[in-house]
Scaffold this motif. Structure first.
Motif, PDB file in Angstrom:
ATOM      1  N   ASN A 141       0.825  -1.216   0.000  1.00 30.38           N
ATOM      2  CA  ASN A 141       0.000   0.000   0.000  1.00 30.38           C
ATOM      3  C   ASN A 141       0.857   1.262   0.000  1.00 30.38           C
ATOM      4  OD1 ASN A 141      -2.567   1.297  -0.059  1.00 30.38           O
ATOM      5  ND2 ASN A 141      -2.338   1.797   2.119  1.00 30.38           N
ATOM      6  N   LEU A 142       2.001   1.201  -0.644  1.00 29.24           N
ATOM      7  CA  LEU A 142       2.871   2.376  -0.726  1.00 29.24           C
ATOM      8  C   LEU A 142       2.492   3.228  -1.935  1.00 29.24           C
ATOM      9  CD1 LEU A 142       6.404   0.910   0.117  1.00 29.24           C
ATOM     10  CD2 LEU A 142       5.156   2.634   1.438  1.00 29.24           C
ATOM     11  N   HIS A 143       2.305   4.506  -1.680  1.00 33.07           N
ATOM     12  CA  HIS A 143       1.988   5.471  -2.725  1.00 33.07           C
ATOM     13  C   HIS A 143       3.188   6.395  -2.910  1.00 33.07           C
ATOM     14  CE1 HIS A 143      -1.908   4.058  -1.284  1.00 33.07           C
ATOM     15  NE2 HIS A 143      -2.477   4.550  -2.371  1.00 33.07           N
ATOM     16  N   PHE A 144       3.741   6.410  -4.105  1.00 28.98           N
ATOM     17  CA  PHE A 144       4.878   7.287  -4.401  1.00 28.98           C
ATOM     18  C   PHE A 144       4.351   8.468  -5.214  1.00 28.98           C
ATOM     19  CE2 PHE A 144       6.774   2.935  -4.141  1.00 28.98           C
ATOM     20  CZ  PHE A 144       7.482   3.138  -2.962  1.00 28.98           C
ATOM     21  N   ARG A 145       3.875   9.506  -4.514  1.00 31.00           N
ATOM     22  CA  ARG A 145       3.114  10.561  -5.181  1.00 31.00           C
ATOM     23  C   ARG A 145       3.542  11.973  -4.766  1.00 31.00           C
ATOM     24  NH1 ARG A 145      -1.828   8.013  -6.392  1.00 31.00           N
ATOM     25  NH2 ARG A 145      -1.355   5.981  -7.305  1.00 31.00           N
ATOM     26  N   GLY A 146       4.784  12.146  -4.358  1.00 33.66           N
ATOM     27  CA  GLY A 146       5.223  13.446  -3.848  1.00 33.66           C
ATOM     28  C   GLY A 146       5.062  14.592  -4.825  1.00 33.66           C
ATOM     29  N   GLY A 147       5.326  14.330  -6.112  1.00 31.05           N
ATOM     30  CA  GLY A 147       5.177  15.382  -7.116  1.00 31.05           C
ATOM     31  C   GLY A 147       3.737  15.845  -7.237  1.00 31.05           C
ATOM     32  N   ARG A 148       2.806  14.900  -7.119  1.00 33.78           N
ATOM     33  CA  ARG A 148       1.385  15.254  -7.160  1.00 33.78           C
ATOM     34  C   ARG A 148       1.006  16.071  -5.921  1.00 33.78           C
ATOM     35  NH1 ARG A 148      -2.114  10.048  -9.362  1.00 33.78           N
ATOM     36  NH2 ARG A 148      -0.531   9.203 -10.785  1.00 33.78           N
ATOM     37  N   ILE A 149       1.579  15.715  -4.774  1.00 35.40           N
ATOM     38  CA  ILE A 149       1.292  16.472  -3.552  1.00 35.40           C
ATOM     39  C   ILE A 149       1.705  17.928  -3.723  1.00 35.40           C
ATOM     40  CG2 ILE A 149       1.925  16.793  -1.123  1.00 35.40           C
ATOM     41  CD1 ILE A 149       2.187  13.759  -0.878  1.00 35.40           C
ATOM     42  N   PHE A 150       2.874  18.141  -4.289  1.00 30.89           N
ATOM     43  CA  PHE A 150       3.357  19.509  -4.473  1.00 30.89           C
ATOM     44  C   PHE A 150       2.328  20.335  -5.254  1.00 30.89           C
ATOM     45  CE2 PHE A 150       5.495  22.870  -6.801  1.00 30.89           C
ATOM     46  CZ  PHE A 150       6.221  23.485  -5.793  1.00 30.89           C
ATOM     47  N   VAL A 151       1.887  19.826  -6.375  1.00 32.83           N
ATOM     48  CA  VAL A 151       0.943  20.561  -7.213  1.00 32.83           C
ATOM     49  C   VAL A 151      -0.399  20.724  -6.505  1.00 32.83           C
ATOM     50  CG1 VAL A 151      -0.333  20.532  -9.400  1.00 32.83           C
ATOM     51  CG2 VAL A 151       2.077  19.843  -9.345  1.00 32.83           C
TER      52      VAL A 151
END
Length: 398
Positions: A141-151
């Motif tokens: 259940n790991l989400h690698f979404r840091g770039g989406r968080i920034f936006v």
């Protein structure tokens, strides 16, 4: 006599608490629920979050978006260890954060930015807000979404008033300071064209050097971070078009191409980099650097010589910043890491100074274009105003 002494100490304690309250303000946590449908979530899939202290008076249309630090996770195993902590889940974050120094709302302690809208974005992705992998393994259940968080965070703040920004700063400490470098031009592109936008990196200028064993430890580590998180698409194309993506995690390889004005606050003997890049545990199996890393005064002459070499390498890596008035730097000769978010190193009577100037004054003068600032300190231990970090065995430095 004993009672009198106790009363005196209680008075001192009360005064210290009052002083701390005067310097800092506790700010509640806001969950960015609008980010979830966009897949812009923490490692565990929970919504990202930030602390928001609203601006007032003349600062009502001025914005600081400051990104928290906290290292990185470079593979599934390490990211799993991080997933259920405050650095991987908003479920485990403190509900309040104390704003002081650069984020203080008191004019006395923060004269240039005290009445701005001040946001501290919590760090929960492990990639300096660069990752974007669509697939989620149900086993982890790991989400690698840091770039989406920034936006998503920037879009959320635009909806809350930043669309009317006259002034805006993207900043961060440590891994968040790296965010401020890597995402600087993207920030400029997302906010109103009419706003004056600049970036500030506090202790985010991590350099690519060999460790004391001669291994390329940090280069390999960053390459793994970028590969694990799918960060390549969110790193500056001006770098990835000519170098491997892992190398584009190093500021020295991207800074010359940044178009937005940017300021660098960094210690030449950055304590995190000394501890984790120059002399990481894997390169020091017998612990010869252990005491030195906890307290620079305990370093041997040989270790200090190695650290002077690190400073030379750091200044070389910094050369791409140049001396344009649009750029700025405050590089002190201290053993420190992240100096803007605490009052004692941002602006107080005994704060670190370069050219008789505190960090607060240097940053404020640069932002408002009162005067440029490009100062590099002399070698350790020449600066008596340094607040050199002393760590206990379990203390984190992020």
């Amino acid at each position: 006599m004993k009672g009198t002494r106790m009363a005196t100490w209680l008075s001192v304690l009360v005064f210290a608490v009052i002083l701390l309250k005067a310097e800092g303000v506790d700010v509640g946590l806001t969950y960015v629920q609008s980010a979830v449908p966009k897949g812009a979530v923490c490692l565990d899939g929970s919504p990202p979050a930030y602390h928001f202290d609203k601006g007032f008076g003349a600062g009502i249309n001025n914005w600081i978006v400051h990104f928290e630090g906290g290292g990185w996770c470079n593979n599934v195993s390490v990211c799993l260890d991080r997933r259920d902590t405050r650095l991987g889940s908003s479920k485990n974050m403190d509900q309040t954060a104390s704003f002081s120094g650069y984020l203080s709302n008191k004019q006395k302690f923060n004269p240039d930015f005290y009445n701005w809208n001040r946001i501290k974005v919590r760090y929960c992705d492990g990639s300096s807000f660069t990752g974007d992998v669509e697939a989620v393994d149900p086993k982890t259940n790991l989400h690698f979404r840091g770039g989406r968080i920034f936006v998503a965070v920037i879009e959320d703040l635009l909806a809350k008033g930043m669309r009317n920004a006259q002034n805006a700063i993207l900043s961060g400490c440590s891994a968040g300071g790296l965010t401020a470098i890597l995402q600087c031009d993207r920030f400029r592109s997302l906010i109103p064209a009419g706003a004056k936008a600049k970036c500030i990196s506090d202790a985010g200028y991590f350099i690519n050097v060999k460790d004391v064993s001669g291994a390329q430890h940090i280069q390999e580590f960053y390459s793994q971070v970028v590969a694990t998180h799918g960060s390549a698409k969110n790193l500056p194309a001006s770098c990835t078009s000519r170098l491997s993506p892992g190398l584009c995690f190093f500021p020295e390889n991207v800074v010359s191409q940044i178009k937005t004005p940017i300021f660098f606050v960094n210690a030449a003997y950055d304590s995190w980099q000394i501890k984790n890049i120059l002399a990481p545990g894997v390169a020091d199996p017998h612990g010869q650097w252990r005491e030195c890393k906890l307290d620079i005064k305990k370093c041997s002459s040989g270790q200090l010589s190695v650290m002077q070499g690190f400073r030379t390498d750091f200044l070389s890596a910094l050369s791409g910043v140049g001396n344009s008035p649009a750029r700025g730097k405050f590089i002190d000769g201290c053993y420190a890491h992240c100096q803007m978010g605490t009052q004692e190193t941002w602006m107080r009577a005994d704060s670190p100074v370069l050219a008789k100037t505190t960090i607060a004054k240097a940053v404020g003068d640069w932002y408002y274009e009162t005067r440029p600032f490009h100062e590099i300190d002399c070698t350790y231990p020449c600066n008596p105003t340094c607040h050199n970090r002393i760590f206990d065995n379990n203390q984190k430095d992020d």
